[in-house]
Scaffold this active site. Structure first.
Site, PDB file in Angstrom:
ATOM      1  N   SER A  46       0.856  -1.118   0.105  1.00  0.00           N
ATOM      2  CA  SER A  46       0.044  -0.100  -0.116  1.00  0.00           C
ATOM      3  C   SER A  46       0.928   1.283   0.006  1.00  0.00           C
ATOM      4  CB  SER A  46      -0.826   0.073   0.827  1.00  0.00           C
ATOM      5  OG  SER A  46      -2.268  -0.354   0.884  1.00  0.00           O
ATOM      6  N   LYS A  49       0.596   3.366  -3.121  1.00  0.00           N
ATOM      7  CA  LYS A  49      -0.334   4.119  -3.348  1.00  0.00           C
ATOM      8  C   LYS A  49      -0.007   5.679  -3.403  1.00  0.00           C
ATOM      9  CE  LYS A  49      -3.796   0.628  -1.773  1.00  0.00           C
ATOM     10  NZ  LYS A  49      -4.198   0.125  -0.628  1.00  0.00           N
ATOM     11  N   TYR A 171      -2.416  -2.733 -10.710  1.00  0.00           N
ATOM     12  CA  TYR A 171      -2.315  -2.558  -8.999  1.00  0.00           C
ATOM     13  C   TYR A 171      -1.600  -3.652  -8.376  1.00  0.00           C
ATOM     14  CZ  TYR A 171      -3.982  -2.420  -4.360  1.00  0.00           C
ATOM     15  OH  TYR A 171      -4.174  -2.708  -3.060  1.00  0.00           O
ATOM     16  N   TYR A 223      -4.728   3.034   7.391  1.00  0.00           N
ATOM     17  CA  TYR A 223      -5.990   2.142   7.429  1.00  0.00           C
ATOM     18  C   TYR A 223      -6.927   3.067   8.416  1.00  0.00           C
ATOM     19  CZ  TYR A 223      -2.806  -0.759   5.325  1.00  0.00           C
ATOM     20  OH  TYR A 223      -1.682  -1.290   4.547  1.00  0.00           O
ATOM     21  N   VAL A 241       0.888  -3.435   3.953  1.00  0.00           N
ATOM     22  CA  VAL A 241       0.863  -4.888   4.649  1.00  0.00           C
ATOM     23  C   VAL A 241       1.843  -5.818   4.567  1.00  0.00           C
ATOM     24  CG1 VAL A 241      -1.868  -5.267   4.622  1.00  0.00           C
ATOM     25  CG2 VAL A 241      -0.397  -5.947   2.580  1.00  0.00           C
TER      26      VAL A 241
END
Ligand code: GLU
Length: 288
Positions: A46, A49, A171, A223, A241
């Protein structure tokens, strides 16, 4: 160390060595402090991103901001629940749905082209080095990523994503790019320096776009633990993660932490603890 759990919903991530820990500080005026296993490889997950979002903004893709409210979701990173209420619009670019929408809009006619462009973007930030896809992690995500496919198809239903299969493939590849804690602190440095890489003087993002990317880290980067993290650490950050956390102290430095065991919300336990201690000692909180 030893009090969290390795991510296992992507089976390949469960092969990480839980004894690894690293912390790297890199200041905008050229100081680097490294400790622990700063060259232990991990996949981007992540944290990517933030960088695909920056890449999209740097190539004129800011129309995406009209299609996202840019609010924290309060849900898990891969949740689909709000997409139904909000007609397919993801809340922000740092949850899976938003990041998949970003991937859909990257330049390129297939997933590989899109990732090549993204890798070139990162290369300019990491001393010419090209990050590589970890093929085992990619295959593992591809085999198990049906929730991400569901998000993509849901957004496609509302006309917000062009090509769901290509978007998730892109992705999965961006999440599987391999780097380490030392490199992470390096590639994020422009974020701490108003969008300009302090080591090459290369302007990566406009100041406005940089502020957007960093503000979203502060509000949506951890998150559904972002509020508690703001209290404890108080520095815009993004976690993944596989166990990394990239923290950006505006005007001063980046801090990258790594340890693969995660707490219940999916954030690195040792990474968060280290950043909590460091933030307190160095008085880094932007809310201080
Ligand atoms: N590739 C992971 C997924 O989509 C990324 C999740 C994360 O790091 O938050 O589930």
């Amino acid at each position: 160390l030893g009090s969290g759990k390795l991510a296992s919903y992507i089976p390949e991530l469960a092969r990480a060595d839980p004894s690894k820990f690293a912390l790297v500080l890199r200041s905008v005026d050229g100081h680097v402090v490294r400790s622990g296993h700063a060259e232990e490889p991990f996949t981007f997950q992540s944290v990517s991103k933030v960088f695909t979002f920056c890449y999209l903004l740097s190539t004129g893709g800011d129309a995406i901001l009209d299609q996202m409210p840019c609010e924290p979701s309060g849900d898990a990173f891969h949740s689909i629940v709000r997409l139904e209420d909000e007609h397919g619009h993801p809340r922000n670019p740092y949850i899976n749905a938003g990041a998949i929408m970003v991937s859909d809009r990257l330049r390129g006619s297939n997933a590989k082209d899109k990732i090549d462009g993204f890798v070139d973007f990162l290369r300019a930030l990491s001393e010419g080095e090209r990050l590589q896809v970890d093929e085992r992690v990619y295959a593992s995500e591809f085999a198990t990523g049906n929730r991400n496919r569901a998000l993509a198809h849901y957004m496609n239903h509302y006309g917000l994503i062009d090509d769901p299969a290509m978007a998730v493939d892109t992705y999965f590849r961006q999440c599987s790019l391999t780097l380490d804690t030392a490199r992470l602190a390096r590639i994020g440095l422009f974020l701490a320096n108003r969008g300009r890489d302090p080591e090459t003087d290369h302007r990566v993002l406009t100041e406005d776009h940089n502020r957007t990317a960093v503000a979203l880290m502060a509000t949506c980067g951890l998150y559904d633990e972002v509020g508690r993290y703001a209290i404890r650490v108080g520095v815009p950050s993004k976690s993944g993660v596989s166990g990394p956390i990239l923290a950006v102290v505006p005007g001063r430095m980046t801090i990258a932490a790594y340890s693969p065991e995660l707490g219940p919300k999916g954030n690195s336990v040792a990474g968060m603890t280290a950043l909590t201690v460091l933030s307190k000692r160095l008085r880094l909180s932007v809310f201080g």
